[in-house]
Design a protein around this motif. Sequence first.
Motif, PDB file in Angstrom:
ATOM      1  N   LYS A  29       0.987  -1.295   0.009  1.00 38.53           N
ATOM      2  CA  LYS A  29       0.044  -0.061   0.019  1.00 38.53           C
ATOM      3  C   LYS A  29       0.950   1.134  -0.009  1.00 38.53           C
ATOM      4  CE  LYS A  29      -3.513  -3.036   0.818  1.00 38.53           C
ATOM      5  NZ  LYS A  29      -2.780  -4.244   0.540  1.00 38.53           N
ATOM      6  N   VAL A  30       0.857   1.814  -1.267  1.00 36.96           N
ATOM      7  CA  VAL A  30       2.008   2.893  -1.503  1.00 36.96           C
ATOM      8  C   VAL A  30       1.332   4.256  -1.555  1.00 36.96           C
ATOM      9  CG1 VAL A  30       3.947   3.673  -2.685  1.00 36.96           C
ATOM     10  CG2 VAL A  30       3.620   1.135  -2.378  1.00 36.96           C
ATOM     11  N   LEU A  31       1.845   5.385  -0.995  1.00 34.63           N
ATOM     12  CA  LEU A  31       1.553   6.641  -1.030  1.00 34.63           C
ATOM     13  C   LEU A  31       2.592   7.440  -1.839  1.00 34.63           C
ATOM     14  CD1 LEU A  31      -0.194   9.192  -0.522  1.00 34.63           C
ATOM     15  CD2 LEU A  31       1.044   9.324   1.745  1.00 34.63           C
ATOM     16  N   LEU A 171     -13.656   0.345   3.918  1.00 34.36           N
ATOM     17  CA  LEU A 171     -13.805  -0.707   2.653  1.00 34.36           C
ATOM     18  C   LEU A 171     -12.363  -1.202   2.296  1.00 34.36           C
ATOM     19  CD1 LEU A 171     -15.780  -2.096   0.751  1.00 34.36           C
ATOM     20  CD2 LEU A 171     -15.560   0.236  -0.545  1.00 34.36           C
ATOM     21  N   LEU A 172     -11.441  -0.405   2.165  1.00 32.95           N
ATOM     22  CA  LEU A 172     -10.102  -0.867   1.503  1.00 32.95           C
ATOM     23  C   LEU A 172      -9.583  -1.727   2.699  1.00 32.95           C
ATOM     24  CD1 LEU A 172      -8.622   2.149  -0.229  1.00 32.95           C
ATOM     25  CD2 LEU A 172      -9.993   0.423  -1.200  1.00 32.95           C
ATOM     26  N   ASN A 173      -9.577  -1.270   4.048  1.00 39.88           N
ATOM     27  CA  ASN A 173      -8.967  -2.049   4.950  1.00 39.88           C
ATOM     28  C   ASN A 173      -9.636  -3.588   5.181  1.00 39.88           C
ATOM     29  OD1 ASN A 173      -6.474  -1.204   6.351  1.00 39.88           O
ATOM     30  ND2 ASN A 173      -7.723   0.284   7.258  1.00 39.88           N
ATOM     31  N   ALA A 174     -11.056  -3.578   4.970  1.00 37.73           N
ATOM     32  CA  ALA A 174     -11.726  -4.626   5.325  1.00 37.73           C
ATOM     33  C   ALA A 174     -11.537  -5.671   4.017  1.00 37.73           C
ATOM     34  CB  ALA A 174     -13.230  -4.390   5.357  1.00 37.73           C
ATOM     35  N   LYS A 175     -11.825  -5.105   2.823  1.00 37.63           N
ATOM     36  CA  LYS A 175     -12.050  -6.109   1.620  1.00 37.63           C
ATOM     37  C   LYS A 175     -10.642  -6.292   0.632  1.00 37.63           C
ATOM     38  CE  LYS A 175     -16.909  -5.500   1.973  1.00 37.63           C
ATOM     39  NZ  LYS A 175     -18.324  -5.453   1.343  1.00 37.63           N
ATOM     40  N   PHE A 176      -9.863  -5.158   0.752  1.00 36.22           N
ATOM     41  CA  PHE A 176      -8.604  -5.265  -0.071  1.00 36.22           C
ATOM     42  C   PHE A 176      -7.221  -5.265   0.522  1.00 36.22           C
ATOM     43  CE2 PHE A 176     -12.660  -3.650  -1.942  1.00 36.22           C
ATOM     44  CZ  PHE A 176     -12.595  -4.044  -3.073  1.00 36.22           C
ATOM     45  N   LYS A 177      -7.032  -5.985   1.405  1.00 32.20           N
ATOM     46  CA  LYS A 177      -6.103  -6.215   2.169  1.00 32.20           C
ATOM     47  C   LYS A 177      -4.739  -6.723   1.386  1.00 32.20           C
ATOM     48  CE  LYS A 177      -7.045  -6.059   7.016  1.00 32.20           C
ATOM     49  NZ  LYS A 177      -6.445  -4.972   7.359  1.00 32.20           N
ATOM     50  N   ASP A 178      -5.339  -7.597   0.277  1.00 34.08           N
ATOM     51  CA  ASP A 178      -4.294  -8.393  -0.414  1.00 34.08           C
ATOM     52  C   ASP A 178      -4.032  -7.640  -1.748  1.00 34.08           C
ATOM     53  OD1 ASP A 178      -6.893  -8.938  -1.377  1.00 34.08           O
ATOM     54  OD2 ASP A 178      -6.434 -10.741  -2.385  1.00 34.08           O
ATOM     55  N   LYS A 179      -4.553  -6.610  -2.151  1.00 35.70           N
ATOM     56  CA  LYS A 179      -4.197  -5.953  -3.395  1.00 35.70           C
ATOM     57  C   LYS A 179      -3.022  -4.967  -3.286  1.00 35.70           C
ATOM     58  CE  LYS A 179      -7.824  -7.675  -5.431  1.00 35.70           C
ATOM     59  NZ  LYS A 179      -7.904  -8.590  -6.665  1.00 35.70           N
ATOM     60  N   THR A 180      -2.527  -4.805  -4.417  1.00 35.36           N
ATOM     61  CA  THR A 180      -1.692  -3.618  -4.202  1.00 35.36           C
ATOM     62  C   THR A 180      -2.430  -2.266  -4.615  1.00 35.36           C
ATOM     63  OG1 THR A 180      -0.034  -5.070  -5.483  1.00 35.36           O
ATOM     64  CG2 THR A 180       0.532  -2.586  -5.487  1.00 35.36           C
ATOM     65  N   ILE A 181      -2.190  -1.457  -3.573  1.00 33.84           N
ATOM     66  CA  ILE A 181      -2.943  -0.156  -3.766  1.00 33.84           C
ATOM     67  C   ILE A 181      -2.138   1.336  -4.063  1.00 33.84           C
ATOM     68  CG2 ILE A 181      -4.775   1.579  -2.754  1.00 33.84           C
ATOM     69  CD1 ILE A 181      -5.920  -1.003  -1.239  1.00 33.84           C
ATOM     70  N   ILE A 182      -2.155   2.011  -4.785  1.00 32.05           N
ATOM     71  CA  ILE A 182      -1.309   2.956  -4.764  1.00 32.05           C
ATOM     72  C   ILE A 182      -2.220   4.555  -4.709  1.00 32.05           C
ATOM     73  CG2 ILE A 182       0.546   4.388  -6.425  1.00 32.05           C
ATOM     74  CD1 ILE A 182       0.744   1.805  -7.983  1.00 32.05           C
ATOM     75  N   PHE A 183      -1.712   5.163  -3.657  1.00 32.13           N
ATOM     76  CA  PHE A 183      -2.419   6.579  -3.549  1.00 32.13           C
ATOM     77  C   PHE A 183      -1.454   7.597  -4.003  1.00 32.13           C
ATOM     78  CE2 PHE A 183      -3.830   3.870   0.123  1.00 32.13           C
ATOM     79  CZ  PHE A 183      -5.028   3.841  -0.309  1.00 32.13           C
ATOM     80  N   ILE A 184      -1.962   8.549  -4.659  1.00 32.87           N
ATOM     81  CA  ILE A 184      -1.328   9.977  -4.918  1.00 32.87           C
ATOM     82  C   ILE A 184      -1.815  10.898  -4.508  1.00 32.87           C
ATOM     83  CG2 ILE A 184      -0.674  11.334  -6.883  1.00 32.87           C
ATOM     84  CD1 ILE A 184      -0.645   8.891  -8.828  1.00 32.87           C
ATOM     85  N   SER A 185      -1.201  11.665  -3.723  1.00 36.35           N
ATOM     86  CA  SER A 185      -1.693  12.787  -2.650  1.00 36.35           C
ATOM     87  C   SER A 185      -0.699  13.693  -2.349  1.00 36.35           C
ATOM     88  CB  SER A 185      -2.407  12.095  -1.459  1.00 36.35           C
ATOM     89  OG  SER A 185      -3.134  12.946  -0.557  1.00 36.35           O
ATOM     90  N   HIS A 186      -1.324  14.835  -1.716  1.00 36.37           N
ATOM     91  CA  HIS A 186      -0.276  15.844  -1.137  1.00 36.37           C
ATOM     92  C   HIS A 186      -0.182  15.464   0.492  1.00 36.37           C
ATOM     93  CE1 HIS A 186      -1.967  18.077  -4.395  1.00 36.37           C
ATOM     94  NE2 HIS A 186      -0.904  18.923  -4.245  1.00 36.37           N
ATOM     95  N   ARG A 187      -1.226  14.767   1.281  1.00 39.78           N
ATOM     96  CA  ARG A 187      -1.012  14.718   2.242  1.00 39.78           C
ATOM     97  C   ARG A 187      -1.282  13.194   2.952  1.00 39.78           C
ATOM     98  NH1 ARG A 187      -4.318  18.758   1.216  1.00 39.78           N
ATOM     99  NH2 ARG A 187      -6.090  17.354   1.097  1.00 39.78           N
ATOM    100  N   ILE A 188      -0.215  12.914   3.864  1.00 38.70           N
ATOM    101  CA  ILE A 188      -0.182  11.222   4.483  1.00 38.70           C
ATOM    102  C   ILE A 188      -1.505  11.126   5.322  1.00 38.70           C
ATOM    103  CG2 ILE A 188       1.177  11.751   6.442  1.00 38.70           C
ATOM    104  CD1 ILE A 188       2.503   9.047   5.732  1.00 38.70           C
TER     105      ILE A 188
END
Length: 215
Positions: A29-31, A171-188
């Motif tokens: 899970k990458v920011l 929702l992401l925490n509950a159902k997508f723990k096995d997925k690779t997720i990339i967030f693009i954002s200004h704030r952590i």
Amino acid sequence: MIKIDSITKTFASQTVLDSVNLEIEDGQKVLIIGQNGAGKSTLMKAILGELICDTGTITINGIDPTKDRKKALEFLSFVPQTPPPLKLRVDELCEYSIKSSGSNLSDIKAYLKDLELDYDKEAKKPFYKLSGGMKQKVLIAIALARKSNTIMFDEPTANLDPEARDRFLELLNAKFKDKTIIFISHRISEVKGIVTKVVEMDLGKIVNERRIENE
């Protein structure tokens, strides 16, 4: 896995990506964080195969998105920061996604319910007439239903109110723990508790990478 190897991109005299190297492992899970002009959006477009870099390579599960974009995007779903002004009705947009990706309507409805949006109530409305938050929820649900290995979000909570943001992260925490997720954002702070790796960009370079242990 997404592997980015020494990519550089220049527009006119401005270098917007400068020898960027990055590996995103399966399940991470990458920011990707940075100020405006840091290169985040250009990197995102390069990963999606929307632009060709001057040097270097990008592969998604071994597939180069600039050479075989259709195949590469089978592994990747994407939710943009600014929803496009689509004139399709909500149900037509969902149908298009279902036909092109092999997803199903029941999953889209379920994710919209998790985000507290009633599909049956909104289905016949033109997408462009929805509120910003409702558009974001529809695009999120469609992306999640595609069952891609990797999901990329550009400023994922920009159009969501605080309650909707919390439901989205739950929702992401509950159902997508096995997925690779990339967030693009200004704030952590927007994705606190989910990300396991932070990549900081500035002036087209990656200036810092660090892992985060979530409690």
